[in-house]
Design a protein around this motif. Sequence first.
Motif, PDB file in Angstrom:
ATOM      1  N   ARG A   1      -1.352   7.337 -24.918  1.00 22.29           N
ATOM      2  CA  ARG A   1      -2.440   6.497 -24.431  1.00 22.29           C
ATOM      3  C   ARG A   1      -2.485   6.410 -22.918  1.00 22.29           C
ATOM      4  NH1 ARG A   1      -3.984   0.747 -27.085  1.00 22.29           N
ATOM      5  NH2 ARG A   1      -5.922   0.465 -25.950  1.00 22.29           N
ATOM      6  N   PHE A   2      -1.305   6.323 -22.289  1.00 19.73           N
ATOM      7  CA  PHE A   2      -1.270   6.129 -20.830  1.00 19.73           C
ATOM      8  C   PHE A   2      -0.594   7.273 -20.096  1.00 19.73           C
ATOM      9  CE2 PHE A   2      -0.919   1.902 -22.852  1.00 19.73           C
ATOM     10  CZ  PHE A   2      -2.130   1.389 -22.462  1.00 19.73           C
ATOM     11  N   GLY A   3      -0.065   8.252 -20.830  1.00 18.79           N
ATOM     12  CA  GLY A   3       0.766   9.268 -20.206  1.00 18.79           C
ATOM     13  C   GLY A   3       0.019  10.125 -19.203  1.00 18.79           C
ATOM     14  N   GLY A   4       0.766  10.753 -18.319  1.00 13.82           N
ATOM     15  CA  GLY A   4       0.198  11.634 -17.312  1.00 13.82           C
ATOM     16  C   GLY A   4       1.322  12.250 -16.522  1.00 13.82           C
ATOM     17  N   VAL A   5       0.967  13.194 -15.626  1.00 14.24           N
ATOM     18  CA  VAL A   5       2.002  13.798 -14.800  1.00 14.24           C
ATOM     19  C   VAL A   5       1.678  13.710 -13.316  1.00 14.24           C
ATOM     20  CG1 VAL A   5       2.961  15.359 -16.504  1.00 14.24           C
ATOM     21  CG2 VAL A   5       0.946  16.039 -15.227  1.00 14.24           C
ATOM     22  N   MET A   6       0.460  13.288 -12.937  1.00 11.31           N
ATOM     23  CA  MET A   6       0.117  13.192 -11.526  1.00 11.31           C
ATOM     24  C   MET A   6      -0.179  11.725 -11.225  1.00 11.31           C
ATOM     25  SD  MET A   6       0.207  16.336 -10.489  1.00 11.31           S
ATOM     26  CE  MET A   6      -0.885  17.301  -9.489  1.00 11.31           C
ATOM     27  N   ALA A   7       0.686  11.086 -10.415  1.00 12.75           N
ATOM     28  CA  ALA A   7       0.482   9.674 -10.108  1.00 12.75           C
ATOM     29  C   ALA A   7      -0.493   9.549  -8.938  1.00 12.75           C
ATOM     30  CB  ALA A   7       1.806   9.022  -9.759  1.00 12.75           C
ATOM     31  N   THR A   8      -1.361   8.551  -9.024  1.00 13.94           N
ATOM     32  CA  THR A   8      -2.261   8.232  -7.921  1.00 13.94           C
ATOM     33  C   THR A   8      -2.054   6.770  -7.560  1.00 13.94           C
ATOM     34  OG1 THR A   8      -4.013   7.586  -9.421  1.00 13.94           O
ATOM     35  CG2 THR A   8      -3.971   9.876  -8.720  1.00 13.94           C
ATOM     36  N   GLY A   9      -2.676   6.332  -6.491  1.00 14.66           N
ATOM     37  CA  GLY A   9      -2.534   4.946  -6.057  1.00 14.66           C
ATOM     38  C   GLY A   9      -3.044   3.971  -7.100  1.00 14.66           C
ATOM     39  N   MET A  10      -4.032   4.376  -7.825  1.00 18.21           N
ATOM     40  CA  MET A  10      -4.613   3.526  -8.873  1.00 18.21           C
ATOM     41  C   MET A  10      -3.579   3.199  -9.953  1.00 18.21           C
ATOM     42  SD  MET A  10      -7.367   2.147 -10.069  1.00 18.21           S
ATOM     43  CE  MET A  10      -7.846   1.520 -11.652  1.00 18.21           C
ATOM     44  N   ASP A  11      -2.694   4.147 -10.186  1.00 17.50           N
ATOM     45  CA  ASP A  11      -1.750   3.982 -11.278  1.00 17.50           C
ATOM     46  C   ASP A  11      -0.726   2.886 -10.992  1.00 17.50           C
ATOM     47  OD1 ASP A  11      -2.970   5.956 -12.707  1.00 17.50           O
ATOM     48  OD2 ASP A  11      -1.734   7.544 -11.847  1.00 17.50           O
ATOM     49  N   ASP A  12      -0.493   2.566  -9.698  1.00 14.82           N
ATOM     50  CA  ASP A  12       0.438   1.481  -9.391  1.00 14.82           C
ATOM     51  C   ASP A  12      -0.086   0.154  -9.900  1.00 14.82           C
ATOM     52  OD1 ASP A  12       2.300   3.043  -8.202  1.00 14.82           O
ATOM     53  OD2 ASP A  12       1.349   2.922  -6.213  1.00 14.82           O
ATOM     54  N   ARG A  13      -1.413   0.038  -9.916  1.00 16.44           N
ATOM     55  CA  ARG A  13      -1.974  -1.266 -10.296  1.00 16.44           C
ATOM     56  C   ARG A  13      -2.223  -1.370 -11.801  1.00 16.44           C
ATOM     57  NH1 ARG A  13      -6.944  -0.995  -6.843  1.00 16.44           N
ATOM     58  NH2 ARG A  13      -6.222   1.096  -6.410  1.00 16.44           N
ATOM     59  N   GLU A  14      -2.085  -0.290 -12.498  1.00 21.69           N
ATOM     60  CA  GLU A  14      -2.319  -0.316 -13.941  1.00 21.69           C
ATOM     61  C   GLU A  14      -1.021  -0.692 -14.642  1.00 21.69           C
ATOM     62  OE1 GLU A  14      -4.214   2.669 -17.238  1.00 21.69           O
ATOM     63  OE2 GLU A  14      -4.819   2.854 -15.136  1.00 21.69           O
ATOM     64  N   ILE A  15      -1.002  -1.903 -15.201  1.00 16.73           N
ATOM     65  CA  ILE A  15       0.232  -2.438 -15.759  1.00 16.73           C
ATOM     66  C   ILE A  15       0.198  -2.273 -17.272  1.00 16.73           C
ATOM     67  CG2 ILE A  15       1.713  -4.459 -15.940  1.00 16.73           C
ATOM     68  CD1 ILE A  15       1.355  -3.412 -13.111  1.00 16.73           C
ATOM     69  N   ILE A  16       1.233  -1.734 -17.797  1.00 17.17           N
ATOM     70  CA  ILE A  16       1.327  -1.533 -19.240  1.00 17.17           C
ATOM     71  C   ILE A  16       2.336  -2.537 -19.772  1.00 17.17           C
ATOM     72  CG2 ILE A  16       1.909   0.119 -21.038  1.00 17.17           C
ATOM     73  CD1 ILE A  16       1.448   2.285 -18.813  1.00 17.17           C
ATOM     74  N   GLU A  17       1.929  -3.273 -20.794  1.00 16.07           N
ATOM     75  CA  GLU A  17       2.864  -4.219 -21.385  1.00 16.07           C
ATOM     76  C   GLU A  17       3.720  -3.500 -22.402  1.00 16.07           C
ATOM     77  OE1 GLU A  17       1.355  -7.900 -22.793  1.00 16.07           O
ATOM     78  OE2 GLU A  17      -0.085  -8.055 -21.154  1.00 16.07           O
ATOM     79  N   LEU A  18       5.005  -3.716 -22.305  1.00 11.85           N
ATOM     80  CA  LEU A  18       5.926  -3.107 -23.259  1.00 11.85           C
ATOM     81  C   LEU A  18       6.281  -4.167 -24.286  1.00 11.85           C
ATOM     82  CD1 LEU A  18       8.304  -1.299 -20.783  1.00 11.85           C
ATOM     83  CD2 LEU A  18       6.318  -0.372 -21.940  1.00 11.85           C
ATOM     84  N   GLU A  19       6.137  -3.820 -25.487  1.00  8.16           N
ATOM     85  CA  GLU A  19       6.416  -4.805 -26.527  1.00  8.16           C
ATOM     86  C   GLU A  19       7.531  -4.283 -27.430  1.00  8.16           C
ATOM     87  OE1 GLU A  19       4.209  -6.895 -30.262  1.00  8.16           O
ATOM     88  OE2 GLU A  19       2.983  -5.868 -28.762  1.00  8.16           O
ATOM     89  N   SER A  20       8.466  -5.113 -27.675  1.00  8.37           N
ATOM     90  CA  SER A  20       9.476  -4.747 -28.666  1.00  8.37           C
ATOM     91  C   SER A  20       9.891  -6.013 -29.394  1.00  8.37           C
ATOM     92  CB  SER A  20      10.670  -4.057 -27.998  1.00  8.37           C
ATOM     93  OG  SER A  20      11.143  -4.856 -26.939  1.00  8.37           O
ATOM     94  N   GLU A  21      10.647  -5.874 -30.417  1.00  8.09           N
ATOM     95  CA  GLU A  21      10.961  -7.037 -31.249  1.00  8.09           C
ATOM     96  C   GLU A  21      12.464  -7.191 -31.373  1.00  8.09           C
ATOM     97  OE1 GLU A  21       8.808  -6.066 -34.725  1.00  8.09           O
ATOM     98  OE2 GLU A  21       6.972  -7.028 -34.024  1.00  8.09           O
ATOM     99  N   THR A  22      13.112  -7.287 -30.244  1.00  8.55           N
ATOM    100  CA  THR A  22      14.563  -7.452 -30.296  1.00  8.55           C
ATOM    101  C   THR A  22      14.964  -8.908 -30.434  1.00  8.55           C
ATOM    102  OG1 THR A  22      14.604  -7.590 -27.896  1.00  8.55           O
ATOM    103  CG2 THR A  22      14.952  -5.433 -28.874  1.00  8.55           C
ATOM    104  N   GLY A  23      14.066  -9.858 -30.089  1.00  8.29           N
ATOM    105  CA  GLY A  23      14.405 -11.264 -30.139  1.00  8.29           C
ATOM    106  C   GLY A  23      14.730 -11.814 -28.759  1.00  8.29           C
TER     107      GLY A  23
END
Lengths: 443, 305
Positions: free
Chosen positions: A288-310
């Motif tokens: 969904r979010f993967g890529g190989v070339m980072a741009t300045g825009m990508d710094d501001r795009e925050i991806i929430e990581l969700e896991s269920e460890t407690g």
Amino acid sequence: MNLLYQSQRAMRAKREEAMRRGVVAVLDIGSFKIACLVLRFDEMDVTPGDGIGAMAGQAGFRVIGAATTRSRGVRFGEIDTVQETERAIRTAVQAAQKMAQTRVDHVIVALAGARPRSYGLDGEAVLQTGTVEDSDIARVLAACDVPDLGHGREVLHAQPVNFSLDHRTGLADPRGHVGSRLSVDMHLLTIEAGAIETLLHCVKRCDLELAGLASAPYVAGISSLVEDEQELGAACIDMGGGATSLSIFIKKHMIFADTVRMGGDHVTSDISQGLQIPMPHAERIKTRFGGVMATGMDDREIIELESETGDWHHDRRTVSRSELIGVMRPRVEEILEETRARLDAAGFEHLPSQRIVLTGGASLLPGLDGLASRILGNQVRLGRPLRVQGLPQSACGPAFSACVGLALFAAHPQDEWWDFETPADRYPARSLKRAVKWFRDNW
Amino acid sequence: MRPLIARRETGPVPLPRPRPDPAPSRLTYRAQRLWLTPFFRMILRVGLPVFAMLFAALWFATDEEKVNALRDQVAEVRREIEDRPEFRVNLLSIEGASPAVTEEVRGALALDLPVSSFDIDLEALRARVEALPAVASASVRIAGGGYLSVDVAERVPALIWQTRTGTVLIDAEGHFVAALADRVPEAPLPMVAGAGADLAVDEALRLLAAAAPLGDRVRGLVRVGQRRWDVVLRDGPRILLPAAAPRAALDEVLLLQDVQQILDRDLVRIDMRNPSRMTVQLTPDALETLSLQRSGQIPVGDERG
């Protein structure tokens, strides 16, 4: 060598039987997915021609069933857990049969892994008559000195690539030419025998019969290289889930194939390890979010990581897209550099044309073409498989190029060593067949 | 203001729920493959119903009682339909026949009305009506409204034929019409006699037509030896006609009658059996007179006045 002849000819005979019945299935066993297409051959009178026929060989059959299932038990493009793989094959075949509303008994399979090894062979023979006949081709093919293939290796492809007659070279079909010495260049591809045995076992457990076996880089090249590229020279890099396989084509023949045992799954596991999230989640974030070339825009795009460890803090972490790219890019670079090394080892830079076509599921990564052109050279493009009749839209992407190529291969297989008659002196001495053959050749 | 840059949704990505393995079991897989086999499908879709129907029919047919019951039921339904008033024949209408013949036809038909039209065999009825001597031809049909319509063409008596056993009427083709005692002809008919006269009726009728100038003097014709005719007059000689060309011989006699009143002479018979030589037989009185004249005792000439 006679054993090889027998098993390959038995597969050819089964392919002929499937053609007569009109329905054959092609199965691409990959590390990420297993895809099955059911083909119907109804227009059998399409002129076969030599090499690739009319409509690039795609006329004459129609896809009537297609199914894909998540692969289980396959690693690095070879079967790891037999029972799991068998179940996955059953799932795919059953769904494809259901869509096709017919039963298939013959299946043609492509394998990506199993450590392929390419050999270039050459043979030379003096013509008995002044003109090149079928038997002369068989003799010159038999005259090739086969190197020691190693223990437990099996020949998968043995294709005559180039014929030369006296001082002329580059003949595609020397039959009918006049000369005295015929020599041939042949490309031999071997894979591990164990992989074939396992595959046969799986296919048999699914009540299917193996009507052909092909190397995945070869068939991916057939479907994703355009005709000019195949003619002038190009490399096809099929980036799969567990393995990245590459094949080099020139003059419409494959001359080299190899596999890098790294693929998209390794990128996923890097994400999983680097960001400490479960594998399925990592796969989703990659697609969904993967890529190989980072741009300045990508710094501001925050991806929430969700896991269920407690752990509250662990479960509510975020990561920017550039960080994700930072995790993915080294692995992709590694894969491409390894591929570059394999191409260099094969002498790809000596070819007249150096087109490189990226295909396969991992080539869908955004920005891959830019990264690849830095590493592999600037003649890189992303390839999609040829369009074939009846293929559903969901199976048109680059992830299916091996599958579509397999369908083309099923329709028009290239002449291989075992398609020519065995010369008489190759039969065991005191054999009745040898006597019959001698009579037939001389009268 | 809404942000102008389209941003990707970066909310929490829901974890995919681990799905159970969708693989079919070996048995399911085989069953589906079997079901997709065309031959098997055909057997199941065509063969099995046909077999079931055949089996049911056979099972039914082996039981005599059931078959009889079915047959009775079918017959009953058929009977019910046939007995409906729409198919009933109530009246008999006979056309083209005289009252006497009408009665005869009615008797010959012997229908017990009302009767269902399915039970009427029209061909048989027609044969029965045409078997009557007085009927030349008949057509029988079922008309609408419950009528059985019989169209009769009667035989027309043309001659009275006197035989040894009786006097009967025959038509122009020689067929028997009725005994004279049973049926009195409306107009006086010429008479014929002799065995085999009914076989040469048209010749007799032609001769009678030729003899019309004689009017009432013709009493009738007599067939002699089944080959030639005699004309019998009420007062006059009997004319014997030849078997071949009797009409010409009769015309010759009639010509002589016109010229010399030969029929008014004292003759017993005029024999034309040899047409080239007419022979007459005189009465005994005339013969005697002739012999007296020949001996000169009576003067020759027309002295009778």
